[in-house]
Design a protein around this motif. Structure first.
Motif, PDB file in Angstrom:
ATOM      1  N   ARG A  44       0.842  -1.202   0.000  1.00  0.00           N
ATOM      2  CA  ARG A  44       0.000   0.000   0.000  1.00  0.00           C
ATOM      3  C   ARG A  44       0.875   1.250   0.000  1.00  0.00           C
ATOM      4  N   THR A  45       1.941   1.204   0.770  1.00  0.00           N
ATOM      5  CA  THR A  45       2.953   2.256   0.752  1.00  0.00           C
ATOM      6  C   THR A  45       4.307   1.557   0.711  1.00  0.00           C
ATOM      7  N   PRO A  46       4.999   1.569  -0.426  1.00  0.00           N
ATOM      8  CA  PRO A  46       6.270   0.832  -0.528  1.00  0.00           C
ATOM      9  C   PRO A  46       7.278   1.299   0.514  1.00  0.00           C
ATOM     10  N   PRO A  47       7.961   0.366   1.174  1.00  0.00           N
ATOM     11  CA  PRO A  47       9.003   0.757   2.127  1.00  0.00           C
ATOM     12  C   PRO A  47      10.145   1.468   1.411  1.00  0.00           C
ATOM     13  N   ALA A  48      10.768   2.395   2.098  1.00  0.00           N
ATOM     14  CA  ALA A  48      11.924   3.082   1.525  1.00  0.00           C
ATOM     15  C   ALA A  48      13.137   2.163   1.535  1.00  0.00           C
ATOM     16  N   ILE A  49      13.980   2.306   0.519  1.00  0.00           N
ATOM     17  CA  ILE A  49      15.242   1.583   0.513  1.00  0.00           C
ATOM     18  C   ILE A  49      16.127   2.177   1.596  1.00  0.00           C
ATOM     19  N   PRO A  50      16.664   1.378   2.512  1.00  0.00           N
ATOM     20  CA  PRO A  50      17.495   1.931   3.591  1.00  0.00           C
ATOM     21  C   PRO A  50      18.664   2.725   3.047  1.00  0.00           C
ATOM     22  N   ASP A  51      19.026   3.789   3.772  1.00  0.00           N
ATOM     23  CA  ASP A  51      20.105   4.654   3.293  1.00  0.00           C
ATOM     24  C   ASP A  51      21.478   4.008   3.439  1.00  0.00           C
ATOM     25  N   ARG A  52      21.577   2.969   4.264  1.00  0.00           N
ATOM     26  CA  ARG A  52      22.836   2.248   4.386  1.00  0.00           C
ATOM     27  C   ARG A  52      22.564   0.767   4.570  1.00  0.00           C
ATOM     28  N   VAL A  53      23.182  -0.046   3.740  1.00  0.00           N
ATOM     29  CA  VAL A  53      23.090  -1.501   3.863  1.00  0.00           C
ATOM     30  C   VAL A  53      24.499  -2.057   3.739  1.00  0.00           C
ATOM     31  N   ASP A  54      24.923  -2.832   4.732  1.00  0.00           N
ATOM     32  CA  ASP A  54      26.264  -3.424   4.702  1.00  0.00           C
ATOM     33  C   ASP A  54      26.281  -4.814   4.099  1.00  0.00           C
ATOM     34  N   LEU A  55      25.128  -5.504   4.141  1.00  0.00           N
ATOM     35  CA  LEU A  55      25.079  -6.879   3.672  1.00  0.00           C
ATOM     36  C   LEU A  55      23.647  -7.232   3.304  1.00  0.00           C
ATOM     37  N   ILE A  56      23.470  -7.946   2.202  1.00  0.00           N
ATOM     38  CA  ILE A  56      22.168  -8.501   1.816  1.00  0.00           C
ATOM     39  C   ILE A  56      22.199  -9.983   2.124  1.00  0.00           C
ATOM     40  N   LEU A  57      21.165 -10.470   2.817  1.00  0.00           N
ATOM     41  CA  LEU A  57      21.087 -11.875   3.207  1.00  0.00           C
ATOM     42  C   LEU A  57      19.808 -12.477   2.631  1.00  0.00           C
ATOM     43  N   LEU A  58      19.956 -13.544   1.826  1.00  0.00           N
ATOM     44  CA  LEU A  58      18.822 -14.190   1.163  1.00  0.00           C
ATOM     45  C   LEU A  58      18.725 -15.640   1.621  1.00  0.00           C
ATOM     46  N   SER A  59      17.550 -16.012   2.126  1.00  0.00           N
ATOM     47  CA  SER A  59      17.370 -17.382   2.607  1.00  0.00           C
ATOM     48  C   SER A  59      17.007 -18.349   1.490  1.00  0.00           C
ATOM     49  N   GLN A  60      16.431 -17.826   0.408  1.00  0.00           N
ATOM     50  CA  GLN A  60      15.972 -18.681  -0.682  1.00  0.00           C
ATOM     51  C   GLN A  60      16.229 -17.998  -2.021  1.00  0.00           C
TER      52      GLN A  60
END
Length: 267
Positions: A44-60
């Motif tokens: 309904r309201t897309p979350p903002a992309i965080p201004d800082r990300v150190d790591l992306i973690l994907l379970s699947q």
């Protein structure tokens, strides 16, 4: 530790000065195989992309955990840790630092000022007869705060060796599909998890709140249980695990077990 729920299975985890974006879906609709007639989920309201990300973690490697449009929008210089099933997807999108974790393997992300976070992979959700995706245990190397994540409620018996664990993010609702059975395990599975890990806190995931569903699949799914039912089952089992219910966008502050502080929603 700070845990921000971005709705559905998406979380932003701040642990020992490392910001981890977990199973992000932030951009565009969520579909299965681009078949909107089968499933289309929209924010309904897309979350903002965080201004800082150190790591992306994907379970699947599936769309609801490795969302292509979101991964396209993120900085390709961000390191990615993922299940082996997601490797070809993220490398094909241009990510240069990709680490696949097989079950039992560990990755450590260090910082200049902190010892960082270790991530250990465990067996998670079975996808068909020949593929089992990842669950993760994240441990802050400075204070030892520990978090467990598995989005479909399939928890490996070997996890008991890691007890106690501070927080688990797991489904509290069982979701069934006709002729297939439970595709997401909650309720008793969550209680068994709380018991085996000696959990302090249990947070629900997967049950989107600020989203809209369309397509054939949602009409076929049957959900049973939820946070209230899980609290009752935990009480019946004599377990002290506390169920927390953040709203989308809430940032929960979780103090180490040695601290007298209680969980709070951070400003």
């Amino acid at each position: 530790m700070y845990l921000t729920w971005l709705d559905n299975n998406s979380w932003l985890i701040d642990l020992d000065e490392v910001r981890i974006l977990l199973d992000p879906w932030l951009v565009g609709p969520l579909t299965v195989g681009n078949q909107e007639w089968l499933l289309k989920v929209t924010h309904r309201t897309p979350p903002a992309i965080p201004d800082r990300v150190d790591l992306i973690l994907l379970s699947q490697g599936l769309e609801d955990h490795a969302h292509v449009e979101t991964l396209k929008a993120l900085d390709k210089a961000i390191p990615v840790v993922c299940s082996p099933n997601a490797v070809s997807l993220v490398t094909g999108l241009g990510y240069g630092s990709v680490t696949a974790l097989a079950h039992g393997e560990t990755y450590t992300h260090e910082t200049y000022t902190h010892k960082g976070v270790s991530i250990q992979a465990f067996p998670g959700s079975p996808i068909g007869p020949f593929l089992t995706e990842n669950a993760y245990v994240l441990t802050g190397q400075t204070e030892g705060t520990r978090l467990y994540y598995e989005p479909h409620g399939f928890h490996a018996p070997a996890l008991a060796d890691l007890a106690p664990v501070d927080v688990a993010i797991a489904p509290l609702m069982t979701v069934k599909l006709p002729l297939v059975g439970a595709i997401i395990q909650g309720q008793e599975s969550a209680v068994d998890l709380a018991r085996s890990l000696c959990l302090r806190y249990l947070l629900p995931t997967g049950a989107g709140q600020a989203v809209d569903y369309a397509g054939l699949l949602p009409s076929l799914l049957k959900g049973e249980g939820g946070p209230a039912e899980c609290r009752a089952l935990l009480a019946q089992a004599g377990l002290a695990t506390e169920v927390l219910e953040p709203k989308p966008g809430d940032c929960l502050s979780i103090a180490p077990a040695s601290s007298p502080e209680t969980p709070s929603v951070a400003a």
